[in-house]
Design an enzyme around this catalytic site. Structure first.
Site, PDB file in Angstrom:
ATOM      1  CG  HIS A  77      -1.985  -0.994   1.143  1.00 23.65           C
ATOM      2  ND1 HIS A  77      -2.995  -0.936   0.227  1.00 23.65           N
ATOM      3  CD2 HIS A  77      -2.177  -2.126   1.847  1.00 23.65           C
ATOM      4  CE1 HIS A  77      -3.781  -1.985   0.379  1.00 23.65           C
ATOM      5  NE2 HIS A  77      -3.293  -2.730   1.346  1.00 23.65           N
ATOM      6  NE  ARG A  78       6.461   2.357   3.251  1.00 21.31           N
ATOM      7  CZ  ARG A  78       6.875   1.212   3.761  1.00 21.31           C
ATOM      8  NH1 ARG A  78       7.406   0.306   2.987  1.00 21.31           N
ATOM      9  NH2 ARG A  78       6.750   0.970   5.039  1.00 21.31           N
TER      10      ARG A  78
END
Lengths: 304, 614
Positions: free
Chosen positions: A239-240
């Protein structure tokens, strides 16, 4: 010795862009520069500090000792006075600055662990030798490496916000220009610097303006959706990655003096933020960044 | 420098480096006994003792970075911070660079390159003066050609085969004519700023670099600067073609090895051909454009003077015709030099040099595991003070000290580096098994393991045996790219010299254990266990079997962990591999379906739970 001016570097636009956006917005999370030797990697990183206000480049040597990096007891002070005192390490110096690791893939294992800890929390916690202490350590992590000399640990790789590949110039004229400028620089640094003083000032002004503009930059839900779709399509788990794409796109918008993110910003950001997060087939030769470029190209065509 | 007979070329290279402050990393390469150290000493004599720093191979990491001297037992209160020896050094000399631990090699180069040394005074780092020059010697026969890459200039010392010169070298009378005196160098230094580079020479330099197949753009600058230094030495006002040519020998020959070794020559030829055609067409276009514009143009400020432009245009006209040939000639000459550097003439030697590649001693750098009384490189202050604490009441502190510490209180840090395993694949490539397919699987497994090698700190090697030979296909490595290029083609078929294969494996594992004290070599044998070739080719199958078992017992006696993976599957298993595994005192693994993933997984599971218990 003076640094070579940032604006005097010939070509390597992508690398310069990645460095500048990190200079504007430290939250992007640094940049990993991959490429052969002699492609102005180090020069660019060192030069960046000159166009940013109140920022310096702190160098982390690949084989530094743990004491040096984390900080340790100030032995002299203790022996003289009997009081405990901490001697700060490289991570303390790197706070609010650029932490530069040359040949980051050769960084010793125990240092990688320390670096991961500090980078994740933005805090350096010292728990050793009877010392308990913590201090902020928010730095822009800039690493350079030559992929032929070994790869990077995946955790550390994911920690870098952006990733750019640099290649050496093949055009004779361009290369001659590089040599010419370098010769001039060696000949008379003062005079050389004067030639670029205007460009340098303009660049730092533009960066400062972007920094002011940045908090006001907005991004529509539609564009956020596009980022998520892109990640899903590429099979990226982190998700980063999404967050970095969005942050970078916002910074790019601010850099271009806009207060709203546009689609082109997203694709430009994706090109910088995604290549190292793609799953790479070890046997297959096609580089992931090329594949990414193709996909992005198709997208751009679709939307037009 | 006059003590060196002949070797004019090498001397001029060193002189060029002396003249130009920019050329600061110099490698002296040559075979054993060709006078590397003598040349190094001669070079160092140009500087005063205080400016010279000689780093021995065993220099510690702490020392390089600068450390604090702690005077626990002494009373004087003088400032006891020792700066890094590199701080303010003018010349740094490492005679035995190849013997330094790899981590220190990297650090030394980084410190020298970045020109800043972390400095302990809370002011931040202080840049060391730009003039620090670094000389290092390399034996031409070293295995790791990577070490050449750190140098900007590399001078080669060649063995002398002329009788007269050789005799002279033996007599070595010190009062011969001085060839390059200090004053000469000084004068050349004065002349350097005035040395011009014409546009044509600049182009030639860049084209030579491109033609040599060297991608490093730094090489362009190094080449031009070296050529300028040589011109200054010859008291020339501008760089001439022969200067570029000569400089190329110092600057490029050692960089050409940066290409993957196997395909060097091939690639160079291809590349240079392409470059030529490309640059040719470009040249023609640009020349016509430039010649018209040259005189009206602002001076291109190549260097300070302005007259050069005119000169350049004249030269250009003269030289355009011969340009491609010149580049070609220089590149061809370079190839010869580069081959001299990069050919492995003495494979025999690699054995005793290999063990110096990495030094994993306790102490030095790494993670601290515990405090010990036995002195190591670093003192653990915390433990020392704890040990001294109980005695504080009854002891009298020394003058200027708040604590009373005695020698017996000292505790030192015992450090450890995380160490992976070394995995050696010994693969049966004979006809008796479906060798070709099997080889694919093994290669896949090797690559799979290598992919994880960086994280796990493992190193992987591969040896195959077939017909009458045993080949080390892949020396121990953790480099993915290197392995990939080496594993491309492995022939299969023929008889099974199992004993010879086992013997080689034993030698390699023992060597590995000797050189990496903490590394545990782990042997993975892929075979059906059927030996039918003896150590000396031509024996009977029974002899081959007994020889193989004899070798196997030796390996068992050396107590290396072994796994035997049976390549036969299903019903028609003879049980030979199982038998062999028993003799080897190893584990027998039968994989009904041999796949690369399965092998890699099996091995990882074997090794790394084990690693955690270590």
């Amino acid at each position: 010795m003076k640094n070579y001016p940032f604006t005097a570097i010939v070509g390597q636009d992508k690398m310069k862009k990645a460095l500048i956006v990190n200079g504007i917005n430290p939250k992007i999370g640094g940049v990993l520069i991959q490429g052969e030797k002699g492609t102005a990697k180090s020069t660019a990183v060192r030069a960046l500090a000159d166009v940013l206000a109140d920022t310096s480049v702190v160098n982390l040597p690949v084989s530094a000792t743990e004491d040096r990096v984390v900080g340790t007891l100030d032995m002299e002070h203790i022996l003289k006075t009997g009081e405990k005192r901490l001697e700060s390490g490289i991570l303390a110096k790197a706070d609010q600055n650029i932490l530069y690791v040359d040949e980051v893939n050769l960084l010793e294992d125990h240092l990688v662990d320390i670096l991961l800890d500090a980078a994740a929390m933005g805090v350096n916690r010292i728990e050793r030798e009877g010392v308990s202490y913590e201090h902020p350590s928010r730095f822009v992590l800039v690493g350079t490496m030559n992929p032929e000399e070994g790869t990077l640990r995946p955790q550390l790789l994911d920690r870098f916000g952006l990733c750019v590949d640099v290649a050496s110039e093949k055009n004779v004229e361009e290369r001659m220009e590089v040599v010419r400028r370098r010769l001039d620089f060696e000949q008379d640094q003062q005079q050389f610097e004067e030639r670029y003083v205007q460009a340098q000032n303009q660049l730092s002004k533009q960066i400062q303006q972007a920094q002011i503009l940045l908090p006001t930059v907005e991004i529509s839900d539609r564009l956020i959706g596009i980022v998520a779709d892109l990640s899903i399509e590429l099979g990226i788990e982190s998700h980063r990655a999404d967050i970095t794409v969005i942050t970078t796109a916002q910074t790019l918008a601010a850099w271009k003096q806009r207060t709203a993110v546009q689609l082109e910003d997203i694709y430009e950001a994706a090109e910088l933020a995604l290549p190292h997060r793609l799953i790479q087939d070890p046997i297959n030769d096609t580089s992931s960044s090329e594949a990414l470029a193709m996909i992005l190209q198709n997208k751009v065509v679709e939307h037009q | 420098m006059n003590r060196l007979i002949g070797q004019m070329k090498a001397k001029r290279g060193i002189a060029a480096a002396m003249i130009h402050p920019y050329l600061d990393r110099i490698c002296i390469a040559g075979a054993i006994g060709t006078g590397k150290t003598t040349l190094l000493e001669a070079a160092a004599q140009y500087f005063s003792k205080e400016e010279t720093v000689i780093l021995p191979a065993h220099v510690t990491t702490e020392k390089l970075l600068g450390e604090k001297d702690i005077t626990l037992l002494l009373q004087d209160e003088k400032k006891n911070v020792t700066d890094s020896p590199l701080y303010q050094a003018k010349v740094v000399v490492t005679d035995q660079f190849a013997l330094m631990p790899a981590s220190n090699q990297h650090m030394l180069v980084q410190l020298l390159k970045n020109k800043d040394i972390p400095h302990d005074n809370n002011v931040g780092s202080i840049a060391s003066p730009r003039t620090a020059k670094w000389f290092y010697c390399l034996n031409q026969n070293i295995q790791d050609k990577q070490l050449f890459q750190y140098a900007k200039l590399c001078v080669q010392l060649l063995p002398i085969f002329e009788e007269a010169e050789r005799r002279e070298a033996i007599q070595s009378s010190a009062d011969k004519k001085y060839e390059l005196r200090k004053e000469e160098i000084e004068e050349a230094k004065q002349r350097l700023p005035a040395v011009q580079v014409s546009k044509a020479m600049l182009r030639l330099a860049v084209e030579v670099v491109l033609g040599s197949g060297c991608n490093n753009q730094e090489a362009d600058i190094d080449l031009v600067e070296t050529a300028r230094a040589l011109a200054a030495l010859d008291a020339d006002e501008s760089v001439q073609q022969w200067h570029v040519e000569e400089a190329a020998g110092y600057v490029l020959a050692h960089r050409m090895g940066e290409l993957s070794e196997a395909s060097v020559t091939e690639e160079i030829e291809q590349q240079s051909e392409q470059e030529y055609t490309a640059s040719e067409s470009q040249n023609n276009k640009e020349h016509s454009a430039e010649e018209g514009a040259v005189n009206n143009d602002k001076p291109e400020n190549i260097t300070t003077g302005e007259s050069i432009e005119k000169e350049a245009s004249q030269n250009e006209q003269k030289e355009t015709g011969g340009k491609e040939e010149e580049t070609e000639q220089i590149v061809a000459a370079l190839k010869v030099q580069s081959e001299l550097l990069f050919t492995k003439r003495n494979d025999r030697l690699s054995g005793f040099q290999g063990k110096h590649q990495e030094n994993n001693q306790l102490g030095g750098n790494g993670r601290m595991i515990r405090a010990v009384m036995k002195p190591t490189e670093t003192l653990s202050l915390h433990h020392t003070l704890s040990a001294a604490a109980p005695y504080m009441k009854i002891r009298e502190p020394r003058k200027g000290m708040a604590w009373a510490i005695e020698k017996e209180d000292m505790r030192f840090k015992l450090k450890e580096k995380q160490q992976g395993f070394t995995i050696l694949f010994l693969v049966d490539a004979s006809r008796s098994i479906a060798a070709k397919k099997q080889m694919q699987v093994v290669k896949g497994a090797v690559m799979e393991l290598l992919r994880q090698a960086y994280q796990k700190r493992d190193r992987v090697g591969l040896v195959s045996f077939r017909k009458t030979e045993v080949i080390e296909e892949l020396p121990f490595t953790n480099k993915f790219a290197e392995a990939k290029s080496k594993l491309r083609d492995i022939p299969t078929g023929g008889k099974t010299p199992l004993a010879a294969g086992l013997k080689k494996a034993l030698t390699l594992c023992e060597k590995e254990r000797r050189s990496h004290h903490q590394a545990v070599p782990y042997l993975v044998l892929l075979t059906d266990g059927n030996a039918n070739e003896t150590l000396k080719p031509g024996g009977t199958a029974a002899q081959a079997r007994s020889e193989a078992y004899h070798m196997a017992r030796k390996i068992a006696a050396a107590s290396f962990p072994v796994s035997v993976i049976d390549t036969q599957s299903g019903r028609n298993r003879f049980g030979l591999a199982e038998e062999l595994a028993a003799v080897l005192d190893g584990e027998y693994i039968s994989l009904d379906v041999l796949t690369d993933q399965a092998i890699a997984r099996t091995i990882q599971n074997k090794l790394h739970p084990l690693a955690n218990y270590k």
